[in-house]
Design a protein around this motif. Sequence first.
Motif, short mmCIF file in Angstrom:
data_model
loop_
_atom_site.label_atom_id
_atom_site.label_comp_id
_atom_site.label_asym_id
_atom_site.label_seq_id
_atom_site.Cartn_x
_atom_site.Cartn_y
_atom_site.Cartn_z
N GLY A 250 -3.89 -38.02 5.84
CA GLY A 250 -2.96 -38.27 6.23
C GLY A 250 -2.31 -36.70 7.65
N VAL A 251 -2.26 -35.67 7.25
CA VAL A 251 -1.99 -34.39 7.79
C VAL A 251 -2.51 -34.98 9.19
N ALA A 252 -3.34 -35.92 10.14
CA ALA A 252 -4.14 -35.78 11.24
C ALA A 252 -2.67 -37.18 11.98
N LEU A 253 -2.28 -38.00 10.83
CA LEU A 253 -1.66 -39.10 11.48
C LEU A 253 -0.01 -38.37 11.48
N VAL A 254 0.06 -37.37 10.04
CA VAL A 254 1.23 -36.54 10.67
C VAL A 254 1.72 -35.60 12.34
N ILE A 255 0.24 -35.12 12.26
CA ILE A 255 0.45 -34.24 13.06
C ILE A 255 0.74 -35.47 14.61
N LEU A 256 0.08 -36.12 15.11
CA LEU A 256 0.22 -36.77 16.07
C LEU A 256 0.82 -38.42 16.12
N ALA A 257 2.17 -38.36 14.77
CA ALA A 257 3.21 -38.68 14.96
C ALA A 257 4.60 -37.89 15.09
N SER A 258 4.40 -36.74 14.76
CA SER A 258 5.51 -35.50 14.99
C SER A 258 5.28 -34.88 16.62
N ALA A 259 3.75 -35.73 17.20
CA ALA A 259 3.99 -35.57 18.50
C ALA A 259 4.12 -36.08 19.28
N LEU A 260 4.71 -37.19 18.75
CA LEU A 260 5.10 -38.15 19.59
C LEU A 260 7.05 -37.86 19.68
N ALA A 261 7.14 -37.32 18.16
CA ALA A 261 8.92 -37.14 18.81
C ALA A 261 8.65 -36.15 19.19
N GLY A 262 8.07 -35.30 19.60
CA GLY A 262 8.06 -34.06 20.60
C GLY A 262 7.52 -32.08 19.76
N TYR A 263 7.16 -33.00 18.51
CA TYR A 263 7.56 -31.22 17.61
C TYR A 263 6.03 -31.55 16.88
N PRO A 264 4.99 -31.49 17.32
CA PRO A 264 3.62 -31.88 16.36
C PRO A 264 3.26 -30.38 15.41
N VAL A 265 4.31 -30.73 13.97
CA VAL A 265 3.87 -30.11 13.30
C VAL A 265 2.44 -29.77 12.87
N LEU A 266 1.83 -28.82 12.13
CA LEU A 266 0.56 -28.78 11.14
C LEU A 266 -0.46 -28.58 12.67
N LEU A 267 -0.28 -28.64 13.95
CA LEU A 267 -1.53 -28.22 14.68
C LEU A 267 -2.17 -27.47 14.60
N TRP A 268 -1.83 -26.32 13.61
CA TRP A 268 -2.95 -25.10 13.19
C TRP A 268 -4.18 -25.11 12.62
N THR A 269 -3.53 -26.84 11.81
CA THR A 269 -4.55 -27.03 10.47
C THR A 269 -5.92 -27.90 11.20
N ASP A 270 -5.67 -27.66 13.08
CA ASP A 270 -7.01 -28.20 13.50
C ASP A 270 -7.79 -27.64 13.14
N PRO A 271 -9.46 -27.72 13.10
CA PRO A 271 -10.51 -27.17 12.49
C PRO A 271 -11.10 -25.98 14.32
N LEU A 272 -10.26 -26.67 14.67
CA LEU A 272 -11.49 -26.40 16.32
C LEU A 272 -10.66 -24.92 16.87
N SER A 273 -9.08 -25.47 16.54
CA SER A 273 -8.34 -24.05 16.74
C SER A 273 -8.50 -22.69 15.84
N LEU A 274 -9.07 -23.36 14.73
CA LEU A 274 -8.79 -21.89 13.46
C LEU A 274 -10.39 -21.16 13.74
#
Lengths: 420, 301
Positions: free
Chosen positions: A108-132
Amino acid sequence: MLIRRNHIRLVLLIVFALLALGRVPEAWKPWCVLLPSLSPLLNLGGAMATYTFGASALLALPLLLLPFFKGRFFCWRLCPMGFVLETVSRLNKRNVRLVRKVPFIGKGVALVILASALAGYPVLLWTDPLSLFTGFFAAWREPLTWVTGATAFGFVLLLLVSLVAPNLWCHWLCPLGGLQELLTQLANKLRAARRPVQSPVIHAENVRVGRRVFLGFALGGAVGLAYGNIKSAAAKAAAFIRPPGATDTNFNALCSRCGNCMKTCPYGLIVPDLGASGVDGLLTPVVKFRSQNNAQESFCFQKCTACTQVCPSSALRPLKTEEKQQTAIGLAHLEKKDCIAWEKGEVCMVCQAFCPYQAIIELNHKKVKCPSVDEEKCRGCGACESQCPSLPVAIVVKGRNPQVSLTAPPPTPSAQHVKS
Amino acid sequence: MPSVKRRSFLKTTVSMAAVSALSSVRLCAEEAAPISTVVVVHGKNISRMLEAGVAKLGGWDAFIKPGMKVVIKPNIAWNSAPAQGGNTHPELVKACVLAAEAKGAASISLPENTCHPEQETFKTSGIEAALKGTKAKLYRPAKGDYQKVGIPKGKILKSASVPKDILACGCLINMPVAKSHSGATLSLSMKNWMGSISNEDRRSWHRDGLHQCIADFSTFLKPSLVIIDATRILLTKGPQGPGEQAFPDELILSTDPVAADAYAATLFKEEPLNIGYIKSAQELGVGCGDLNKIKIERVEA
């Protein structure tokens, strides 16, 4: 087999850790962008939100294609974060049943990230493990303080979670894992569609997946749109300085807190923010000219574009040297009452001597040269602030958010006197 | 009270006037004798100019003995090319390093607390490339490379942090580029030491009185030789530039930093004793800043 598999993971872990630490030859340092850029969430999420698809978007391809052939091969065989967490999880000998009941939130988080990115404001991007993962190693630099160490927080939290609830992250929470799982399911579905006979069980499963994908996307899009509109109103008035090339309204969302820019700055000018840019800006990069990390008392050097080249999620746009020299990240403010020239009549003009853009005008005050800032030329590079001898510092840079492009070219040699 | 007669009053007045007039004539005569020598070499080939100038001051043997530690202090503050005139010309630095090598110097070091990031600055200034193949060590002093020293003769400056190499050397060559300066009016040889001291010192000098601190420091650090690069000079927008330039095509050599600076000031049409640090340095006995007392030897090379 297990041993060989772990050997490869260990090697990958060390390679990525060294890259993230910056303990590599100078020429390799731009490669620290590699690991976080492999994540389609960061790479494509950022690109979608900013409408900037460059060649670096290709780095997301392996993790998009791999699930179609090998399922979650990346998660179990390659991911350095997964290897660390799996190892830590083994320390917990109890078999925790509870976590088995957890739904796969990561999908669900992955979908939320990608969809909100399309809307210009990618929420929860910081939960990405490679970024952490990258953020943890980016924190290790001299001198290590609570502020600079802050980007390590997410990684440490995951270690603790893994100790208490083994494998919880990789199996149920990780958004990158969730994306891999979704793509694996898609692959299975395509394969099933090609088969002549469909079992009713698989069919029902497909319907459920489809509904979840739709719901996740709808939720993400709605959150992204709503958040984006709230943010664009709130972000203006702030007095923090972003690294050059920063996007404006959606920076806090686009920034995955991987710490690449902070670690890459050769002068230690970029530190995690602890509140100046708002609650949702926690741990995003801000520029500080006066801090113990800036040991050489440097400033944002006009020929340096290092930080702009290493952002995996397009929060910082890669700048060419000329672009960087035109980008005003801030504006110097002079406090006359603190200035030793204005107030004490001492000859000084250190700010003028150091200003690379000739943005300090000299005025005559009681027969002493006194400085004044030319707003048309000031790029906010901090040369003046980092060198000002006054106590307290009399000239301080405040952020220009959004950053502006000053078309006045940097100074070039004027017509030279011909030798008489 | 004894009354003073008109005649005796006149007599004493006249005789006293005469004595004082005579003595001042004698003082003038003393003043006219040059007490410092400045060699001004004019030409186009920098290494030939350097050799000619040093020869006039007694040759390299007067300054560098075999086995000596040599420190050269060019001005390499800014990330700019030689043509901009913000830094000492790389050819001059190289010629001097080669001469020191030829004289058998044990080590040649160039500590420089650059204003711009040192890697870029050393490269862009052309000096890193000029020193390639020589044994000269060009570096930016780290915190541990400094030593705090007392300035006993300083009026307001009582201590300063100086690179250890400078304190330990046998021959110290101050090799600035002459240029205008936003704070100090002109950046010449004595001002050049601000590229040696620590950042904290730089800041406190500005707070405490820039000109006096520069002069005070010169009572402590005395170069064996001053070589001012005036092949091209920044008339405006110094110390960094770019600005208007003039091309005197000169090297200015002296063992007296105050005299060298005084002559260099004339290239900018400045009265030397109007520059705060030149005046203060003369008052502190560092050297002679009075052009009337400086012997200027011109050499063509």
